[in-house]
Design an enzyme around this catalytic site. Sequence first.
Site, short mmCIF file in Angstrom:
data_model
loop_
_atom_site.label_atom_id
_atom_site.label_comp_id
_atom_site.label_asym_id
_atom_site.label_seq_id
_atom_site.Cartn_x
_atom_site.Cartn_y
_atom_site.Cartn_z
N ASP A 487 1.08 -0.32 -7.27
CA ASP A 487 0.45 -1.22 -6.23
C ASP A 487 0.45 -0.77 -4.62
O ASP A 487 -0.24 -0.97 -3.76
CB ASP A 487 1.44 -2.43 -6.07
N CYS A 488 1.44 0.50 -4.57
CA CYS A 488 1.41 1.29 -3.25
C CYS A 488 0.05 2.06 -3.08
O CYS A 488 -0.71 2.05 -2.07
CB CYS A 488 2.48 2.26 -3.18
#
Length: 762
Positions: A487-488
């Site tokens: 997700d980063c």
Amino acid sequence: MWRLKIAEGDKNSPYIFTTNNFVGRQIWEFDPNYAASPEELAEVEEARQKFHKNRHKVKPASDLMWRLQFLREKNFKQTIPPVKVKDEEEITYETATKAVKRAASYFSAIQANDGHWPAENAGPMYFLPPFVFCLYITGHLDAVFTAEHKKEILRYLYNHQHEDGGWGIHIEGHSSMFGTVYGYITMRLLGLGPNDGENNACARARKWIRDNGGVTYIPSWGKNWLSILGLFEWAGTHPMPPEFWLLPSYFPLHPAQMWCYCRLVYMPLSYLYGKRFVGPITPLIQQLRNELHTQPYKEINWRKVRHLCAKPDLYYPHTVVQNILWDGMYLATEPLLTRWPLNKYLRQKALKETMKIIHYEDQSSRYITIGSVEKPLCMLACWVEDPDGVAFKKHLARVSDYFWLGEDGMKAQTFGSQTWDTALGLQALLACDLVDEIAPTLAKGHDYLKKAQVRDNPIGDYTSNFRHFSKGAWTFSDQDHGWQVSDCTAESLKCCLNFSMMSPEIVGEKIEPERLYDAVNFILSLQDKTTGGLAVWEKAGASLLLEWLNPVEFLEDLIVEHTYVECTASAIEAFVLFRKLYPHHRKKEIDNFIVKAVQYIEHEQTADGSWYGNWGICFLYGSCFALGGLAAAGKTYHNCEAIRRGVDFLLKAQSDDGGWGESYQSCPNKIYTPLDGKRSTVVHTALAVLGLIHAGQAERDATPIHRGVKFLINSHLENGDFPQQEIMGVFMRNCMLHYAEYRNIFPLWALAEYRRKVPLPN
């Protein structure tokens, strides 16, 4: 005076390395020569006193120490007057604009000079003590922790000690044996006597421990560290044989099947267990044996205490299958492995193999390791192998990266949330449509993300060391850390794509397409082919039955990698934007990814219409991300039942004051739980407002959104900051994490999207 140093490191030292000139590094140093003004000293003391006074009401710190420093260095003065909206008053476009500008100007002022946003990312009370334990054993405690460090660590312990004398597993939690024993030992190793400490801290903690059965009731993780310290016997712990590393990697019980954090804790622990390492039995350790145990140390039946766990700590009880496995290894396997000839051949071979993997992981992360639980264990393993070795010295050079200072004292972080906070914060700023006013902020943030992307895979033959590829990914923290996160990567990719559509004269040169392709490759690699969900660090796929073997009594779902709604939703948003700008690159795979990801999110919706948040608290957090992902994929209130049910959940959860608020108890209990008195918080309100905007609520009835935004505007502080309220992060269901930057990012983002997308009167 304490000062936060950004992107600094000794480039001439043979013991510290960096891949990008230390961009993203944030370390606290005490500068005795800094001439602080009386006003500066007064500000710091006021912040400390205010926290101490309210410490039982608001547990997370406002993270003011570095903010005061940055605002002072930049001579920031809020020039936009505050706005308030009365109960029956409409929010005008002008009012919304002022609120957005005030929040954006403050947020821009606290950006670091390398482009990222620093912030506390801590909360668990068991992060810092193992650093103290390790440094005490190795004889480096006083070299690493100066008198000022010790003062601030003790301040932190005093501030978060409960009125009953104990400490929780995390700062919001009830007193636990794990947190209290760790806190007590830390105070004693830092020099306090058995009856010393503010408000009789040591005596009160010791009473709690003994009243709750004594230290033999500490959970399994605690038993391991206490055995290392010499306060427990290895005979009282569950076996952790290093021989598992010698099995074929496809074997179900090989550590390669584990979730990476679990694997990297087991790695050094199995080495220390295999050697039965015990630190020096000093007079202080002998005193602690008497203080912590309720019976004479030599009379304890260690075999009988292995399965003990204090009731306040017990969240995930061991299964019968697990206990049979532990007992079988304890009574049969381990006695064989520790006797001739196996102890001379197999055990030594296993220890050598384990140490080889430890060195690989250390080198791959520049001796940072993956996180704060693993770092002191790996550091100690290197010292046990060679007390004067280069590996241990390289570990020491990176210890300071973990410590964070707040007005509540010094604590240890996960490692840091630099990239995660920056990627979210930049999207909030981009939504403000204030490019001319915040162009330097955007340019610096863009530059940081370009420098923070992981450019290479882990060193050497990473697959044989059980690692996934990392090229093209972004980490949770900085590039040196090296551990890829889905997700980063997705949120950073969204930022870079948005910046690529802007003038390079304003935000800098856009990132090369090949680097975007690398990010896409990484995200695609982590989608589960069966469910469509996205994992975080490595591919999910190991049998979920292995969770039955979870030895950690206070955490859940930590044995194997899982898939998560928030990560999946972030990836959908990133891929929709990428597909728009690069329509021909891996088109079929991206199209299929989005279709399956949407199906996964719809499948994961709960009966009340919400989504469980695995990394934030909790159903409001998960629902915001899920609705954003579905909307990005073209789903609407009219064509998607999941969105209709999600909206219904949010509307029902709205409080009388117009905001939203959720208790951290939602996470362990897995049931939506509002805060006492249905209180609201600015972060939860912002998440709900964003979720409703994603779902098109403004087109049907904007009243709930107006009420939520009114709560946000009226919560705005004089300088443009927002108040720190409840803790907002979580991991493994039952441990909370303080994301100090969330109180700025999400309210700003919600205000900006409201101003952009909700029709307002002039």
